[in-house]
Design a protein around this motif. Structure first.
Motif, PDB file in Angstrom:
ATOM      1  N   HIS A 128       0.809  -1.225   0.000  1.00  0.00           N
ATOM      2  CA  HIS A 128       0.000   0.000   0.000  1.00  0.00           C
ATOM      3  C   HIS A 128       0.840   1.272   0.000  1.00  0.00           C
ATOM      4  O   HIS A 128       0.408   2.313  -0.471  1.00  0.00           O
ATOM      5  N   ASP A 129       2.106   1.219   0.502  1.00  0.00           N
ATOM      6  CA  ASP A 129       2.910   2.449   0.471  1.00  0.00           C
ATOM      7  C   ASP A 129       3.847   2.487  -0.744  1.00  0.00           C
ATOM      8  O   ASP A 129       4.751   3.318  -0.832  1.00  0.00           O
ATOM      9  N   ASP A 143      -2.929  -5.572   3.926  1.00  0.00           N
ATOM     10  CA  ASP A 143      -2.659  -4.217   4.430  1.00  0.00           C
ATOM     11  C   ASP A 143      -1.478  -4.217   5.399  1.00  0.00           C
ATOM     12  O   ASP A 143      -0.890  -3.171   5.667  1.00  0.00           O
ATOM     13  N   ASP A 144      -1.136  -5.372   5.931  1.00  0.00           N
ATOM     14  CA  ASP A 144       0.063  -5.501   6.779  1.00  0.00           C
ATOM     15  C   ASP A 144       1.244  -5.768   5.838  1.00  0.00           C
ATOM     16  O   ASP A 144       1.272  -6.783   5.143  1.00  0.00           O
ATOM     17  N   HIS A 189      -8.363  -4.563   1.105  1.00  0.00           N
ATOM     18  CA  HIS A 189      -7.476  -3.408   1.247  1.00  0.00           C
ATOM     19  C   HIS A 189      -8.319  -2.203   1.624  1.00  0.00           C
ATOM     20  O   HIS A 189      -9.258  -1.856   0.911  1.00  0.00           O
ATOM     21  N   ALA A 190      -7.945  -1.559   2.741  1.00  0.00           N
ATOM     22  CA  ALA A 190      -8.687  -0.368   3.158  1.00  0.00           C
ATOM     23  C   ALA A 190      -8.085   0.860   2.503  1.00  0.00           C
ATOM     24  O   ALA A 190      -6.860   1.020   2.494  1.00  0.00           O
ATOM     25  N   PRO A 203      -6.999   4.850   2.254  1.00  0.00           N
ATOM     26  CA  PRO A 203      -6.326   5.623   3.311  1.00  0.00           C
ATOM     27  C   PRO A 203      -7.290   6.156   4.378  1.00  0.00           C
ATOM     28  O   PRO A 203      -6.966   6.139   5.559  1.00  0.00           O
ATOM     29  N   ARG A 233      -8.253   3.348   7.102  1.00  0.00           N
ATOM     30  CA  ARG A 233      -7.225   2.468   7.686  1.00  0.00           C
ATOM     31  C   ARG A 233      -7.575   2.084   9.121  1.00  0.00           C
ATOM     32  O   ARG A 233      -7.141   1.058   9.632  1.00  0.00           O
ATOM     33  N   ASP A 234      -8.371   2.933   9.786  1.00  0.00           N
ATOM     34  CA  ASP A 234      -8.715   2.654  11.196  1.00  0.00           C
ATOM     35  C   ASP A 234     -10.078   1.979  11.326  1.00  0.00           C
ATOM     36  O   ASP A 234     -10.602   1.880  12.433  1.00  0.00           O
ATOM     37  N   HIS A 235     -10.632   1.566  10.256  1.00  0.00           N
ATOM     38  CA  HIS A 235     -11.951   0.894  10.315  1.00  0.00           C
ATOM     39  C   HIS A 235     -11.828  -0.377  11.161  1.00  0.00           C
ATOM     40  O   HIS A 235     -10.856  -1.135  11.014  1.00  0.00           O
ATOM     41  N   THR A 261     -10.647  -3.790   9.737  1.00  0.00           N
ATOM     42  CA  THR A 261      -9.307  -4.024   9.180  1.00  0.00           C
ATOM     43  C   THR A 261      -8.423  -4.836  10.136  1.00  0.00           C
ATOM     44  O   THR A 261      -7.436  -5.427   9.705  1.00  0.00           O
ATOM     45  N   SER A 287      -7.808  -8.538   9.096  1.00  0.00           N
ATOM     46  CA  SER A 287      -7.082  -8.892   7.869  1.00  0.00           C
ATOM     47  C   SER A 287      -7.865  -9.940   7.065  1.00  0.00           C
ATOM     48  O   SER A 287      -7.479 -11.094   6.941  1.00  0.00           O
TER      49      SER A 287
END
Length: 1411
Positions: free
Chosen positions: A181-182, A226-227, A274-275, A277, A280-282, A285, A288
């Motif tokens: 994701h980054d 996402d991890d 995939h969440a 941006p 991301r705190d949903h 998530t 996983s």
């Protein structure tokens, strides 16, 4: 694609063209450089053309619930995927339907030219191989078939080339790609099973993983979660593994864990959640989530905090070659945003929403599915409401999920999608995959489609393409470029109203959005008007020009009114359209429908002036009137409008202008009275226009008095009372304004009464309903009533009906409980005298009807009944008399009224029936009515015999004799009796006294008046005595009826002789006719008849012939009916005299047509012979013919035809009989042969032991035991079978009906021997009973007589006897039908009794065996 890459360069990122509409473009015309021969690769890759937008990955799917289009759910209109169809323009007149949905071009399809060129170049120049996989994040990465990964930045410049051809040769093609994701790490999966991890910042290889999954399988998917330390991969064995990346003391490692084994069902698609941006705190998530699609079901598992299966969902039935698809998306529902998994296999997309409750429990909720009629091979979300699907025909569908509407369809054939079939078949490792997975792989293109941030990239064999949603302006501009203005306006209006789908670029609150879209629509409307004027055909038919503007102007008007921009319509658009005369006319005419629908209430002065001039000039007066009454008066030039209206008789418009514009409610009435008054005063009949005007006047007065505006709406509340009073004042004026001296008083009321009295009084009656507490109005009411009486009473100008109508109206008003009117009662007596005046015979019915209405109102109007009755009788007002007699219960007098009233005579029967049938009348009253009816019975029967008869049957059965004696006329009596005695459906059981006498009387009358009905009466009726009937028919010489009665009596010969006599008479008539005809006709006449046909004499002769034939048919029918029951001698006594009569008549034939008549008589004689041959023997007939002088003395040639005819008939019947006998004999033989074969067939036991005790059938040498063998081959001892039967507990009578124990018990239970025979061969019709008698060996030679008996069971014996008896009998039909039963009989066995040592079965009917 097959073309060179320069073709793709035409489809730039900013290109507005829909793929379906791309035309081939000439490169030379546009001066496009050849990409195949670039100066350098880098210069082409890094070159950014002026018109090309840089490829920017903008995040358009940032979820803001405010932006969501909440109205889309309501739209259920059809999709318009190709809004540019010119066929839409062929309509007669374009009216705007704001509910039709136009979507325009929703997707922008752009070719990524830089990347496409680099792919082709890399393949050509550095042998990178063909593209195999693509993935998009902050960068775009393309994998190739030679193991390289090309990384491009957002400007399509090549940043990195990862891997080498050496590793490519070792690892195989790149089969899967994933970026975290980054955007710092890239995972590459290979066709031979290896996985590599790269650092995207510097292009370093970080890890090569070779042991994450079983060797020899290709990597189908590899995906980061996402991890960043956790990824998942899926191999061609169908297994899924988790990859956990570790770095301990600078050493990088990877731990692998199997999440799903391919042995339980192969997984071919995986998709981690995939969440974005913002989410991301949903809470979801933390788990996983990973969705996996196997060939049979969907699994959703959580990888954290520990592995857990959350849900499994099996597919519905689908094609085994369909590709499973998975796609996650965060979707806002109400105020929460939750992930939704879309999945499909085949043509139906299912949706699962994953939701975490506040309590911490996880729910997976199934949502409405989406059904498409195509096989889906790719599924992607482009935003939270819109899905992009690709089907197996490479058609791309943009679908709005809430409404399930297909917004657009594009053809991706030019993209030439890359398919992943090689990897699914794992060809690089030897193709060791299951057939099911290989079949799915045929259509798999998972690695060719990658979606990120509202954009979807598709990988072709030589190119890469990107799809993004167009923003709202772009969608409108697309349609404008194609000059589809109407569709562009429709689309813009859907943006304005918030009903459009897949909207991009409209932000802010609804009002602000409406403002922005409204400005755009104004711009389009102006463009549309300019375009229409520019494109108008210069010359040609005026209709073509009108049609051109009919397609434009209503659209302009409609949208201006929808946008509430009348200023734009009248100031700008109209100002432009005025330049074209046709456009101006169409515009002014188009306004009518909007004005009438009250969508346009105010026009500017210049437009109103033009409208008046145009409608007036073109004679569209009705349209003008409709417009005026709907328009705001302030926009009208009142003087001009009134003048035009009066000149063109637009009274509705004129009244509206006076009322609304000047609050003047009286002037219109004066003007209308001025038109209809003079002709009514002069006594002229009104024209149609004047009648219409008079009716308008009545309606107008009614509206004014009721407080309603004319022709529509309501009078302002503050004016209602004032208007009402003004109208009353006007009506009760003594004289009109410009009155002459001879004008009578109250001209207005007088005019209305003369125009239509009843309607005017109705208007007043409706108005008086509203007067309750209004003192002023009540005074007007009394005043108007007084004027009406003054004008109408004693005025010869008014008919009785009009005067009566007035008094009926007054009587109704006086009868009301809250009445305040005063009317002099003497006036009612005057009216009575007037209506009953016997001097005037005119309008009799009308006067009676009026008086009846007046009486029925009742109430305060009380007349002296005695005087009224006298007046009514004098005036012959029988309905009035009936009304009064009814009140006095003098019902018998009412019968007199009916009989005297010529109009209602026919209703008397219904009245009598109802009165005598219905309860509520006393016996005395009914008796007086009966007495009155009997007095007038002759008159009633004369009036209607049928209804009289019905009345007698229902109510006067006892008085029948009296009634018959009353009827003097025999014809009348006959009609009455015919109706009385005919059978009735409703009253079948009515028994009349002396019914026999009545029937005999009717028989007598029938003989006199209706002899043709006589025979049918005798056949139907059972109530006459035979002897009397015979005498009656004899008296009146009705031979057919008499013959019928004699036959019924049993005197067949008597009946025959009567009919024979009749036949002889008719034959004499026929022959006599011929003679007279021959004598009286001269030669000239004969010639005329010969030339002109038969003439009258011929017709008469034909009718005589017909009578002869009918008479002969009757006598033959009689002989036929009775011959069966007579002896031979009696039969001959019938048939021979008939034959002799027919033959004798032939001797007498003479005259002109002798030959023709003779031929006819011979035919008839032949018919007699044919009929009698069934009952009389042939020799007897021939002998009789030869004895006859007609035939006997002549030559053989004369009777040749007769004899040959008889012989033909005989030979035909003989042949028929022989054929039938032969068939019957054949069937009988076949049946007997089969039955005998069945009876004598030997049986072959399967075993030589008993199937119950399992011992040999010869248990002991010395005992005599009987053995039973069944046709199924099973063998039993008699005793064993008897024991079993006793075990079943059956009576001894039934114990001979054996059934095979083994077969019956194996067929479902121990039903016992008496159960129905089961299918198969378990039960035989004849069982074989074997008695074995064992003796000492020494005495074997001295064997006693032993019987071998062949027995038939009961059923067979019956069949046999039946067959034998049938063979004796004569009935052919019964033989055939019964023989068919034999075919269904079961085959039978045979019973025999062999000696001791020689057990054998005899196969023939056994003889007696001697010792």
């Amino acid at each position: 694609m097959s073309e060179s890459p320069d073709t793709h360069s035409l489809l730039s990122a900013s290109s507005q063209l829909n793929l379906m509409e791309v035309d081939p473009i000439d490169d030379k015309e546009f001066d496009i450089p050849q990409v195949d021969t670039p100066p350098t690769l880098e210069s082409i890759l890094n070159e950014l053309e002026d018109e090309e937008e840089p490829f920017v990955l903008e995040d358009t799917c940032v979820l803001s619930t405010d932006n969501m289009d909440a109205h889309s759910y309501d739209t259920s209109s059809l999709a318009s995927s190709d809004s540019g169809d010119p066929a839409h323009l062929k309509r007669k007149r374009r009216t705007v339907d704001v509910n039709t949905t136009v979507h325009g071009s929703v997707l922008r399809h752009s070719l990524l030219k830089g990347i496409s060129a680099q792919i082709v170049s890399a393949a050509d120049k550095v042998d990178a191989g063909l593209p195999t996989a693509i993935t998009v994040s902050g960068v775009i990465t393309v994998g190739t078939s030679h193991g390289l990964a090309l990384v491009f930045d957002t400007n399509q410049a090549l940043r990195l080339c990862l891997g080498t051809k050496t590793t490519g040769a070792e690892f195989g093609a790149v089969s899967a790609l994933s970026i975290n994701h980054d955007c710092s790490r890239l995972l590459c999966g290979f066709a031979k099973g290896q996985i590599t991890m790269w650092d995207l910042a510097n292009g370093k290889l970080l890890r090569t993983i070779t042991d994450a999954h079983p060797p020899g399988t290709a990597i189908l998917h590899v995906k980061f979660t996402d991890d960043p330390t956790l990824a998942v991969c899926n191999d061609s064995g169908g297994s899924v593994f988790e990859l956990a990346f570790r770095r301990v003391m600078g050493m990088r490692s990877c731990d692998s864990r199997c999440l799903f084994s391919g042995s339980k069902g192969e997984v071919c698609c995986i998709e981690p959640l995939h969440a974005p941006p913002d989410f991301r705190d949903h809470p979801i998530t933390h788990y996983s989530l990973l969705a996996m699609a196997s060939l049979t079901k969907i699994l959703v598992i959580g990888l954290k905090p520990s592995l857990k299966v959350w849900m499994t969902f099996p597919y519905s039935k689908s094609d085994p070659s369909s590709v499973p698809q998975l796609a996650w998306q965060f979707v806002p529902v109400q105020k929460t945003v939750n992930p939704v998994l879309g999945f499909c296999k085949g043509d139906t997309v299912h949706f699962l929403q994953v939701k975490k409750e506040e309590s911490g429990t996880i729910h997976v909720i199934k949502q409405r599915q989406l059904h498409l009629s195509c096989d889906i091979i790719s599924l992607s979300w482009i935003n939270s409401r819109t899905l992009v699907l690709v089907d197996s025909h490479e058609k791309l569908h943009v679908v709005d999920r809430p409404s399930q509407e297909v917004l657009e369809t594009l053809d991706l054939e030019q993209v030439q999608l890359v398919y992943n079939s090689r990897h699914f078949k794992s060809l690089a490792t030897g193709g060791n995959v299951s057939q099911a997975l290989a079949l799915v792989g045929e259509k798999a293109c998972y690695q060719s489609v990658s979606s990120y941030a509202g954009q979807i990239v598709y990988l072709g064999t030589k190119s890469a393409h990107i799809m993004t949603l167009r923003n709202w302006r772009e969608r409108i501009d697309c349609l404008l470029k194609q000059e589809h203005f109407v569709e562009a306006l429709s689309l813009a209006w859907s943006f304005h109203e918030g009903t459009a789908k897949a909207v991009v670029g409209l932000f802010g609150d609804p009002m602000k959005r409406k403002g922005v879209v409204g400005d755009k629509m104004v711009e389009i409307l102006c463009q549309f008007a300019e375009h229409a004027l520019k494109k108008c055909p210069e010359q040609g038919k005026i209709q073509v020009m009108e049609q051109h503007f009919h397609d434009v102007v209503p659209v302009l008007v409609d949208y201006c009114l929808l946008l509430q921009r009348a200023d734009l319509l009248f100031d700008q658009l109209y100002a432009r359209l005025v330049e074209n005369t046709v456009a101006k006319g169409v515009f002014l005419e188009a306004l009518e429908s909007y004005i009438v629908a009250d969508r346009l209430g105010h026009l500017t002065t210049p437009i109103m002036r033009d409208l008046l001039a145009h409608y007036h000039g073109n004679g569209m007066m009705d349209s003008l009137e409709r417009c005026i009454v709907h328009l705001d008066v302030t926009s009208l030039d009142i003087q001009q409008v009134v003048r035009v209206c009066w000149e063109n008789q637009l009274y509705d418009a004129m009244i509206y202008v006076f009322n609304s514009g000047m609050n003047d409610y009286i002037t219109p009435m004066e003007k209308l009275f001025a038109v209809i008054g003079p002709p009514l005063r002069e006594g002229r009949s009104l024209t149609d226009d004047e009648v219409v005007m008079g009716n308008k006047l009545l309606v107008y007065i009614s509206c004014c008095l009721a407080g309603r505006a004319y022709p529509l709406g309501d009078i302002p509340e503050d004016l209602v009372v004032q208007v009402k009073n003004q109208v009353f004042e006007f009506l009760i004026r003594l004289h009109s304004a410009d009155s002459s001296e001879e004008e009578e008083v109250f001209p207005f009321i007088r005019t209305l009464l003369h125009f239509d009295t009843r309607e005017f009084l109705n208007v007043l009656a409706m108005t008086f309903e509203d007067f309750k507490n209004d003192k002023q109005a009540l005074e007007y009411q009394q005043r108007i009533v007084d004027i009406l009486l003054q004008v109408m009473v004693d005025n010869p100008d008014f008919t009785p009906s009009q005067v009566g109508g007035l008094f009926t109206f007054l009587a109704r008003q006086l009868a009301k409980p809250d009445n305040t009117l005063f009317v002099n009662r003497k006036l009612f007596d005057q009216v009575l005298e007037f209506l009953c005046c016997p001097d005037d015979d005119s309008r009799h019915t009308e006067r009676q009807q009026v008086l009846l209405e007046l009486l029925q109102v009742g109430g305060v109007v009380q007349f002296n009944e005695g005087r009224l009755l006298a007046l009514a009788e004098k005036a012959k007002f029988y309905q009035i008399c009936e009304f009064l007699y009814e009140k006095q219960h003098l019902y018998d007098r009412i019968i007199d009224c009916y009989l005297r009233d010529p109009l209602r005579k026919g209703e008397i029967f219904s009245y009598i029936h109802n009165l005598l049938s219905m309860p509520g009348y006393s016996p005395g009253e009914k008796q007086t009515v009966k007495y009155k009816v009997l007095q007038h019975i002759q008159e009633l029967v004369t009036l209607d015999p049928s209804k009289s008869a019905d009345m007698v049957v229902f109510h006067f059965t006892e008085e029948v004799q009296q009634i018959i004696s009353e009827l003097q006329d025999d014809q009348l009596l006959f009609q009455f009796l015919s109706c009385l005695l005919e059978p009735r459906e409703g009253h079948p059981g009515t028994v009349l006294p002396l019914e026999r006498d009545l029937h005999e009387l009717l028989l007598d009358l029938l003989c006199r008046f209706e002899p043709q009905q006589l025979l049918s009466f005798l056949q139907i009726s059972q109530h006459y005595r035979l002897e009397e009937a015979i005498q009656t028919t004899e008296r009146y010489h009705h031979s057919e009826a008499r013959a019928f009665l004699l036959e019924k009596k049993g005197d067949v010969h008597g009946a025959f002789s009567v009919l024979l006599e009749t036949l002889r008479d008719k034959l004499c008539l026929l022959t006599a006719e011929r003679e007279t005809g021959a004598e009286t006709q001269t030669g000239a006449e004969r010639q005329t008849v010969g030339e002109g046909g038969q003439g009258e004499d011929g017709n008469h002769r034909d009718s005589t012939l017909t009578k002869v034939k009918n008479s002969l048919n009757d006598i033959i029918a009689l002989c036929h009916r009775n011959s069966q029951n007579l002896y031979q001698q009696q039969r001959e006594a019938l048939w021979f005299p008939l034959l002799e009569t027919m033959m004798a008549s032939q001797k007498l034939v003479k005259g002109l047509n002798a030959k023709h008549t003779s031929e006819v008589l011979k035919e008839l004689t032949m018919k007699v012979l044919n009929c009698m041959s069934s009952f009389i023997s042939l020799p007897a007939i021939i002998q009789r013919i030869l004895q006859d002088p007609v035939y006997g003395k002549g030559k053989l040639a004369e009777i040749q035809g007769l004899i040959l005819g008889m012989l033909d008939t005989f030979s035909y019947e003989q042949t028929l009989l022989e054929t039938t006998t032969s068939l019957l004999n054949h069937d009988l033989h076949w049946s007997l042969a089969h039955l005998r074969a069945a009876v004598t067939r030997g049986l072959h036991p399967r075993h030589d032991y008993c199937n119950i005790c399992l011992q040999q059938y010869k248990r002991r040498q010395d005992s005599a035991e009987e053995i039973i063998v069944f046709s199924c081959g099973h063998l039993y001892h008699l005793q064993c079978l008897q024991q079993k039967v006793c075990g079943w507990g059956l009576s001894s009578e039934l114990q001979q009906q054996w059934s095979c124990y083994k077969c019956s018990s194996s067929q479902g239970g121990r039903g016992g021997p008496s159960t129905e025979p089961k299918r198969g061969r378990s039960t035989s019709l004849a069982q074989t009973r074997v008695t074995s008698m064992h003796h000492d060996t020494g005495t074997e030679a001295h064997r006693k007589k032993v019987f071998v008996e062949a027995t038939l069971d009961l059923q067979q014996e019956q069949s046999w006897d039946q067959l034998r008896s049938l063979y004796r009998g004569p009935s052919r039909l019964s033989i055939l039908s019964d023989l068919s039963l034999c075919h269904s009989m079961e085959k039978s066995g045979l019973l025999l009794q062999p000696g001791a040592e020689t057990f054998q079965l005899k196969l023939s009917p056994p003889p007696l065996l001697e010792e």
